[in-house]
Scaffold this motif. Sequence first.
Motif, PDB file in Angstrom:
ATOM      1  N   MET B   1       0.840  -1.193   0.000  1.00 29.26           N
ATOM      2  CA  MET B   1       0.000   0.000   0.000  1.00 29.26           C
ATOM      3  C   MET B   1       0.879   1.249   0.000  1.00 29.26           C
ATOM      4  O   MET B   1       1.799   1.366   0.785  1.00 29.26           O
ATOM      5  CB  MET B   1      -0.879  -0.019   1.278  1.00 29.26           C
ATOM      6  CG  MET B   1      -1.891   1.089   1.269  1.00 29.26           C
ATOM      7  SD  MET B   1      -2.682   1.199   2.887  1.00 29.26           S
ATOM      8  CE  MET B   1      -1.483   2.097   3.784  1.00 29.26           C
ATOM      9  N   ARG B   2       0.539   2.100  -0.899  1.00 29.55           N
ATOM     10  CA  ARG B   2       1.347   3.331  -1.017  1.00 29.55           C
ATOM     11  C   ARG B   2       0.706   4.425  -0.174  1.00 29.55           C
ATOM     12  O   ARG B   2      -0.454   4.757  -0.368  1.00 29.55           O
ATOM     13  CB  ARG B   2       1.389   3.735  -2.505  1.00 29.55           C
ATOM     14  CG  ARG B   2       2.339   4.836  -2.823  1.00 29.55           C
ATOM     15  CD  ARG B   2       3.777   4.319  -2.927  1.00 29.55           C
ATOM     16  NE  ARG B   2       4.715   5.405  -2.699  1.00 29.55           N
ATOM     17  CZ  ARG B   2       5.915   5.242  -2.171  1.00 29.55           C
ATOM     18  NH1 ARG B   2       6.317   4.034  -1.799  1.00 29.55           N
ATOM     19  NH2 ARG B   2       6.695   6.265  -2.017  1.00 29.55           N
ATOM     20  N   ARG B   3       1.497   4.971   0.783  1.00 34.43           N
ATOM     21  CA  ARG B   3       0.918   6.053   1.585  1.00 34.43           C
ATOM     22  C   ARG B   3       1.132   7.389   0.885  1.00 34.43           C
ATOM     23  O   ARG B   3       2.118   7.572   0.195  1.00 34.43           O
ATOM     24  CB  ARG B   3       1.576   6.094   2.963  1.00 34.43           C
ATOM     25  CG  ARG B   3       1.356   4.790   3.679  1.00 34.43           C
ATOM     26  CD  ARG B   3       1.714   4.981   5.095  1.00 34.43           C
ATOM     27  NE  ARG B   3       1.756   3.662   5.724  1.00 34.43           N
ATOM     28  CZ  ARG B   3       1.820   3.513   7.006  1.00 34.43           C
ATOM     29  NH1 ARG B   3       1.863   4.580   7.797  1.00 34.43           N
ATOM     30  NH2 ARG B   3       1.852   2.312   7.549  1.00 34.43           N
ATOM     31  N   SER B   4       0.258   8.297   1.146  1.00 34.61           N
ATOM     32  CA  SER B   4       0.334   9.582   0.436  1.00 34.61           C
ATOM     33  C   SER B   4       0.559  10.719   1.443  1.00 34.61           C
ATOM     34  O   SER B   4       0.558  10.509   2.651  1.00 34.61           O
ATOM     35  CB  SER B   4      -0.948   9.824  -0.348  1.00 34.61           C
ATOM     36  OG  SER B   4      -2.030   9.839   0.583  1.00 34.61           O
ATOM     37  N   GLY B   5       0.762  11.908   0.894  1.00 29.74           N
ATOM     38  CA  GLY B   5       0.963  13.078   1.748  1.00 29.74           C
ATOM     39  C   GLY B   5       2.417  13.297   2.059  1.00 29.74           C
ATOM     40  O   GLY B   5       3.260  12.429   1.829  1.00 29.74           O
ATOM     41  N   SER B   6       2.724  14.495   2.572  1.00 31.75           N
ATOM     42  CA  SER B   6       4.115  14.809   2.910  1.00 31.75           C
ATOM     43  C   SER B   6       4.524  14.047   4.155  1.00 31.75           C
ATOM     44  O   SER B   6       3.736  13.953   5.105  1.00 31.75           O
ATOM     45  CB  SER B   6       4.254  16.313   3.150  1.00 31.75           C
ATOM     46  OG  SER B   6       5.467  16.533   3.825  1.00 31.75           O
ATOM     47  N   PRO B   7       5.740  13.484   4.142  1.00 35.43           N
ATOM     48  CA  PRO B   7       6.184  12.795   5.356  1.00 35.43           C
ATOM     49  C   PRO B   7       6.454  13.785   6.494  1.00 35.43           C
ATOM     50  O   PRO B   7       6.632  13.376   7.634  1.00 35.43           O
ATOM     51  CB  PRO B   7       7.460  12.082   4.918  1.00 35.43           C
ATOM     52  CG  PRO B   7       7.927  12.798   3.716  1.00 35.43           C
ATOM     53  CD  PRO B   7       6.718  13.373   3.058  1.00 35.43           C
ATOM     54  N   PHE B   8       6.520  15.081   6.167  1.00 34.71           N
ATOM     55  CA  PHE B   8       6.931  16.053   7.188  1.00 34.71           C
ATOM     56  C   PHE B   8       5.758  16.792   7.824  1.00 34.71           C
ATOM     57  O   PHE B   8       5.947  17.772   8.509  1.00 34.71           O
ATOM     58  CB  PHE B   8       7.901  17.073   6.574  1.00 34.71           C
ATOM     59  CG  PHE B   8       9.130  16.414   6.006  1.00 34.71           C
ATOM     60  CD1 PHE B   8       9.947  15.649   6.829  1.00 34.71           C
ATOM     61  CD2 PHE B   8       9.437  16.538   4.665  1.00 34.71           C
ATOM     62  CE1 PHE B   8      11.064  15.038   6.300  1.00 34.71           C
ATOM     63  CE2 PHE B   8      10.557  15.922   4.150  1.00 34.71           C
ATOM     64  CZ  PHE B   8      11.375  15.161   4.960  1.00 34.71           C
ATOM     65  N   THR B   9       4.549  16.332   7.602  1.00 29.45           N
ATOM     66  CA  THR B   9       3.423  16.998   8.233  1.00 29.45           C
ATOM     67  C   THR B   9       3.589  16.883   9.757  1.00 29.45           C
ATOM     68  O   THR B   9       3.863  15.804  10.282  1.00 29.45           O
ATOM     69  CB  THR B   9       2.107  16.328   7.833  1.00 29.45           C
ATOM     70  OG1 THR B   9       2.198  15.950   6.473  1.00 29.45           O
ATOM     71  CG2 THR B   9       0.925  17.247   8.083  1.00 29.45           C
ATOM     72  N   GLY B  10       3.470  18.009  10.436  1.00 26.55           N
ATOM     73  CA  GLY B  10       3.544  17.963  11.901  1.00 26.55           C
ATOM     74  C   GLY B  10       4.933  18.114  12.460  1.00 26.55           C
ATOM     75  O   GLY B  10       5.114  18.106  13.681  1.00 26.55           O
ATOM     76  N   VAL B  11       5.953  18.284  11.581  1.00 26.57           N
ATOM     77  CA  VAL B  11       7.320  18.461  12.083  1.00 26.57           C
ATOM     78  C   VAL B  11       7.408  19.704  12.982  1.00 26.57           C
ATOM     79  O   VAL B  11       7.958  19.662  14.078  1.00 26.57           O
ATOM     80  CB  VAL B  11       8.324  18.576  10.915  1.00 26.57           C
ATOM     81  CG1 VAL B  11       9.662  19.077  11.409  1.00 26.57           C
ATOM     82  CG2 VAL B  11       8.499  17.249  10.229  1.00 26.57           C
ATOM     83  N   GLY B  12       6.780  20.785  12.499  1.00 24.36           N
ATOM     84  CA  GLY B  12       6.850  22.046  13.245  1.00 24.36           C
ATOM     85  C   GLY B  12       6.274  21.912  14.632  1.00 24.36           C
ATOM     86  O   GLY B  12       6.890  22.339  15.620  1.00 24.36           O
TER      87      GLY B  12
END
Lengths: 397, 317
Positions: B1-12
């Motif tokens: 399964m391919r996950r989508s979206g930026s891996p960096f969401t929530g880094v801040g």
Amino acid sequence: MRTIQHLLAAALGASLIVPSPLLAQETDARAQSELQGLWLTTSWPELKIKPGETHSVSLSLRNEKLPPQRASIEISGVPEGWEWALKGGGRDVSAAIVSPDSTERLTLELTPPQDAGTDDAHAIEVRAQTARETITLPLLVSLSQAEEDVTGLSLEPELPALRGTARSTFSFKVKVKNEGAEDGLFNLAASVPNGFQTRFKKGYGSEEITGLPIAAGATETVTMEVVPSRGVAAGRYEAGLEVSGEGMSSTVQLSLEVTGEPQIRIVGPQERLSGEAVAGKEASFTFTLVNTGTAPASDVELNATPPAGWKVEFEPKDIAQIAPNEAREFNVRMTPSEQAIAGDYMVGIRTSNDVVSENVQFRVTVKTSTLWGAAGLGVIAAAALVMGGAVMRYGRR
Amino acid sequence: MRRSGSPFTGVGAIALKEAADHMTSARMHMIMLLVILTALGAVYGSIGRLRDTTAEDAYLFLKLFTVAQDPLPSFAAFLGFLLPLVSIALGFDAINGEFNRRTMSRVLAQPIYRDAMLFGKFLGGLIVLAVSLLTLWLLMVGLGMLFLGLPPSGGDIVRSVAWLVVTLAYAGVWLALAIALSTLIRTPATSALAALSVWLILAVFWGMVAPLVAGVVAPVDPLEPASILNSFEWRQAISRLSPQTLYGEVTGILLDPAARSVGPLFMHQLHGAVIGSPLPTGQSLLIVWPQISALIAAMLALFTAAYVVFQRQEIRA
């Protein structure tokens, strides 16, 4: 053997002693012919003086081979109304004692009144009376109203004309002879073109003087040094030396021939003596050669003293001729060594021909190549790429 | 399964929360207190020295960082020694602490990826380090102005800010190391000890190790001058494996405008050189640019290692 030597020595001694009686006879004869006695003398027994002024007549009392002699001095025959004084050692005196074989000096000061009639000769008698004898010295003093034109000073330059560059010191040696009757202090004055500097020295001395004492009849050497002003044009200049004092003066004309001289100056790029270069890369700087002198400079060679491993080339390699007040540009191409470290280096630039030379230090700020900087950025970029790859491969879990 | 979206969401969010946690933690307070006290001592000593000895210097402020009064080392030397401790304190339990407190699964239950967790931890640590360093730097400059009675020149500011950035990278290397060890080792005490021993070896013992290794690799032959140079170069290369050495070289060049080289110099390179003239700031940076890029690259590489290990870990404990 030894006895023979003694005999020989005795024979020699005898031969030397034999003529001695003859020598003794000769010296006796000479002694008798020498002078002996007491004299009162003066150098100039007949003289002309001016009314209203004090004149000194120097007298000398000479004792030759006699015991100390006391002499009373009397003056007679001084005309009515004249003032007179007899001085010895600065005081009024009337007697003197003269040691054997020596001379006492006395001065007779005569002051005729202002209105004394001229053209009369006055016989004045000076008498020195000792226990044994009376010595008389007749003087004949006449008055003259006429202003005497006695220069009494003669100037004789050793070398009246000198030649040199604008930077030389012209030294004129002048013999000054005091032909007057009296010792005196004489002032020295020079007349030179504007801007020239003069100094006076005595003979070969080093002290600067403004005047010098010269005894009567003596000669002194005065050195007049003339320094031309720096920017003087080539040519011939006159300088006069005037010596004056004791009512006398005399001048002499001297001449200086100033020859032209080249003088070169190196001006850096934009009048600065610094520049920038990159290690291992050629950099070009435009220098200017200026002749600030008064004569052309020819065959000017260009040289450099670079740090080790540097390459410095000139274009043109030499300058054939540069006229006064002319500027000529030349290119200096420098290649700093590959191994030069960042920072400042000194490069000596020298221009010379057989007459003049000039050198300047040129400061080169070496910068190192930014190639390694790019390599460093590459390393960082590689690390960032690896991280990006890791994020791509393992990301989003 | 391919996950989508930026891996960096929530880094801040994580980074800021992490920074806030550090700022209020007793551990951070203790260690910063230590740093500030030593720094104050060093600066006070150097100001006394400067007022006694220095006549006129175009780079007087930079001397504040490098001049030492006898029992105390200089401010720069203090930072080189103590900053690793601060970084290790910030990072030694970054990951395994979360496991031990059983908070990891709670955080990851939020709609964020694991990537954001690790990046946030690292960035949070860096933010804290940057804030502390900036504070220290301002403190230094302020003290300098107060006691020397002079404003810093433009050149002083540029050089010391560049030095500050490199100091941050140096601290980042140790932070990345501590975080990497905290992902590898499950017990916080063990990972702290591991990080501290690496620090001890590289900071204290490396100066003894490097000549030993160089002596083995390139022995010095007394009859061969080239071998002395060869051995010296080996020694320098080996000692440069320690970030401490790299940071020391950067400090020496950036804070001393007259320094022109970090390596051995030959007489022919010095012929005609004007000793003691200051270098342009860009040239000084260029000299130590390899050191600076090595520090940054080491920081990135260590963090990448931590990232790869963390991403492949089983975290449903």
